[in-house]
Design a protein around this motif. Structure first.
Motif, PDB file in Angstrom:
ATOM      1  N   THR A  89       0.831  -1.207   0.000  1.00 12.70           N
ATOM      2  CA  THR A  89       0.000   0.000   0.000  1.00 12.70           C
ATOM      3  C   THR A  89       0.861   1.251   0.000  1.00 12.70           C
ATOM      4  O   THR A  89       0.561   2.227  -0.702  1.00 12.70           O
ATOM      5  CB  THR A  89      -0.942  -0.005   1.217  1.00 12.70           C
ATOM      6  OG1 THR A  89      -1.792  -1.151   1.140  1.00 12.70           O
ATOM      7  CG2 THR A  89      -1.795   1.252   1.255  1.00 12.70           C
ATOM      8  N   ILE A  93       0.760   4.312  -2.630  1.00 15.66           N
ATOM      9  CA  ILE A  93       0.553   5.703  -2.202  1.00 15.66           C
ATOM     10  C   ILE A  93       1.538   6.630  -2.905  1.00 15.66           C
ATOM     11  O   ILE A  93       1.156   7.656  -3.482  1.00 15.66           O
ATOM     12  CB  ILE A  93       0.686   5.808  -0.666  1.00 15.66           C
ATOM     13  CG1 ILE A  93      -0.547   5.201   0.008  1.00 15.66           C
ATOM     14  CG2 ILE A  93       0.860   7.270  -0.229  1.00 15.66           C
ATOM     15  CD1 ILE A  93      -0.414   5.038   1.513  1.00 15.66           C
ATOM     16  N   GLY A  98       0.835  10.436  -3.629  1.00 17.31           N
ATOM     17  CA  GLY A  98       0.835  10.642  -2.194  1.00 17.31           C
ATOM     18  C   GLY A  98       2.249  10.711  -1.654  1.00 17.31           C
ATOM     19  O   GLY A  98       3.234  10.529  -2.375  1.00 17.31           O
ATOM     20  N   ALA A 116       0.658   8.897   6.006  1.00 14.05           N
ATOM     21  CA  ALA A 116       0.888   9.442   4.669  1.00 14.05           C
ATOM     22  C   ALA A 116      -0.001  10.659   4.440  1.00 14.05           C
ATOM     23  O   ALA A 116      -0.929  10.933   5.209  1.00 14.05           O
ATOM     24  CB  ALA A 116       0.590   8.377   3.610  1.00 14.05           C
ATOM     25  N   ASP A 118      -2.275  12.387   1.193  1.00 15.79           N
ATOM     26  CA  ASP A 118      -2.748  12.184  -0.174  1.00 15.79           C
ATOM     27  C   ASP A 118      -2.286  13.349  -1.052  1.00 15.79           C
ATOM     28  O   ASP A 118      -1.668  14.306  -0.555  1.00 15.79           O
ATOM     29  CB  ASP A 118      -4.268  11.956  -0.197  1.00 15.79           C
ATOM     30  CG  ASP A 118      -5.091  13.207   0.084  1.00 15.79           C
ATOM     31  OD1 ASP A 118      -4.576  14.329  -0.059  1.00 15.79           O
ATOM     32  OD2 ASP A 118      -6.282  13.060   0.432  1.00 15.79           O
ATOM     33  N   TYR A 161      -7.503   7.557  -3.984  1.00 16.97           N
ATOM     34  CA  TYR A 161      -7.953   6.548  -3.021  1.00 16.97           C
ATOM     35  C   TYR A 161      -8.440   5.280  -3.714  1.00 16.97           C
ATOM     36  O   TYR A 161      -8.301   4.182  -3.170  1.00 16.97           O
ATOM     37  CB  TYR A 161      -9.024   7.133  -2.099  1.00 16.97           C
ATOM     38  CG  TYR A 161      -8.445   8.077  -1.080  1.00 16.97           C
ATOM     39  CD1 TYR A 161      -7.813   7.609   0.067  1.00 16.97           C
ATOM     40  CD2 TYR A 161      -8.492   9.469  -1.279  1.00 16.97           C
ATOM     41  CE1 TYR A 161      -7.242   8.488   0.988  1.00 16.97           C
ATOM     42  CE2 TYR A 161      -7.933  10.343  -0.355  1.00 16.97           C
ATOM     43  CZ  TYR A 161      -7.306   9.844   0.769  1.00 16.97           C
ATOM     44  OH  TYR A 161      -6.736  10.715   1.681  1.00 16.97           O
ATOM     45  N   ALA A 164      -4.876   3.646  -4.875  1.00 18.13           N
ATOM     46  CA  ALA A 164      -3.927   3.316  -3.808  1.00 18.13           C
ATOM     47  C   ALA A 164      -4.528   2.451  -2.715  1.00 18.13           C
ATOM     48  O   ALA A 164      -3.826   1.628  -2.119  1.00 18.13           O
ATOM     49  CB  ALA A 164      -3.372   4.604  -3.204  1.00 18.13           C
ATOM     50  N   LEU A 165      -5.839   2.618  -2.446  1.00 14.88           N
ATOM     51  CA  LEU A 165      -6.417   1.935  -1.291  1.00 14.88           C
ATOM     52  C   LEU A 165      -7.707   1.183  -1.584  1.00 14.88           C
ATOM     53  O   LEU A 165      -8.295   0.590  -0.684  1.00 14.88           O
ATOM     54  CB  LEU A 165      -6.661   2.954  -0.170  1.00 14.88           C
ATOM     55  CG  LEU A 165      -5.356   3.448   0.466  1.00 14.88           C
ATOM     56  CD1 LEU A 165      -5.360   4.952   0.646  1.00 14.88           C
ATOM     57  CD2 LEU A 165      -5.111   2.759   1.788  1.00 14.88           C
TER      58      LEU A 165
END
Length: 262
Positions: A89, A93, A98, A116, A118, A161, A164-165
């Motif tokens: 992850t 990012i 990020g 982190a 963003d 988002y 990255a997530l």
């Protein structure tokens, strides 16, 4: 359900913690306000305090400490997003605009984490659970009920988002200026622009705590040294307002709208 019994899916807000100059004063304030229990933790974990309700973890409080030549971190609540693999992850990012504020680190046997920002500057944490999964009580008095991204560029945040997530940010038909954070099709938080914030407000994640009676809880917070940022107001989802705690950390509280009885 208020008691969390299953692991948080990746991308879901799973924990919040506060960084404060006076850790004990912060513990005392939130203990009196929300009924939390806990104390300063062991030295090997920097004194990190895990606060509990009914003997179950709900939030953390740590002392703000300067690292290297950097100033101490700001007095804020940080939202942590669950991840199955912190290193992967972290790579996503940075690859998507990020910035890691510090590298992924192990926290004993309980998990692996990083903090982190963003691409718009909103700071958040990532948490890979090992022995500790996150908050075990939510959505009741004194516990987190909502996490919200407030972004200067919602379009950029949406792309970040998602990639990255694994979080989708989708418009809410009944509230055109408000968006939902979705993981696996389930609402896990909210997102909005900064149009309703004071000029100069940076992108940030906001923490909402559930309270049984927001007016009396705000009054108690003010008597304990907090400052009102947004007076309590009625909304379609409940009565809510925001304060800054005695050391300046902003947070929201909400008494949720009760469903209508049929």
């Amino acid at each position: 359900m208020p008691v969390v019994k299953t692991p948080y899916p990746p991308g879901t807000p799973c924990w919040v913690d506060l960084t404060a100059p006076d850790q004990q004063a912060a513990i005392d304030f939130y203990r009196d306000l929300f009924g939390w229990q806990g104390e300063i933790g062991p030295e090997q974990f920097g004194g990190y305090a895990v606060l509990t309700l009914r003997d179950k973890p709900v939030a953390g409080i740590m002392k703000a400490m300067a690292m290297d030549d950097n100033p101490p971190p700001p007095t804020v609540w940080t939202t942590y997003l669950a991840t199955a693999e912190a290193d992967a992850t972290a790579t996503k990012i940075t690859a998507n605009g990020g910035k890691l504020l510090f590298p992924v680190m192990e926290v004993g046997t309980v998990g692996r984490m990083s903090v982190a920002a963003d691409p718009t500057g909103a700071v958040f944490g990532i948490w890979q659970a090992l022995d500790f999964g996150g908050a075990e009580i939510v959505n009741e008095h004194g516990a987190v009920i909502w996490n919200e991204l407030n972004s200067s560029d919602l379009k950029a945040a949406t792309a970040f988002y998602r990639t990255a997530l694994g979080i989708e940010i989708t418009p809410t038909p009944e509230m055109p200026d408000y968006h939902m954070l979705k993981v696996g099709g389930k609402d896990v938080g909210g997102a909005q622009g900064l149009q309703n914030h004071p000029a100069g407000t940076p992108s940030h994640w906001a923490t909402y705590f559930s309270v049984d009676d927001i007016d009396s809880t705000v009054d108690a917070a003010v008597r304990a040294g907090a400052t009102i940022l947004v007076p309590a107001m009625d909304t379609p989802v409940g009565r809510m307002g925001a304060v800054a705690d005695p050391q300046g950390a902003p947070f929201w509280m909400i008494t949720p709208q009760q469903p209508q009885q049929s």
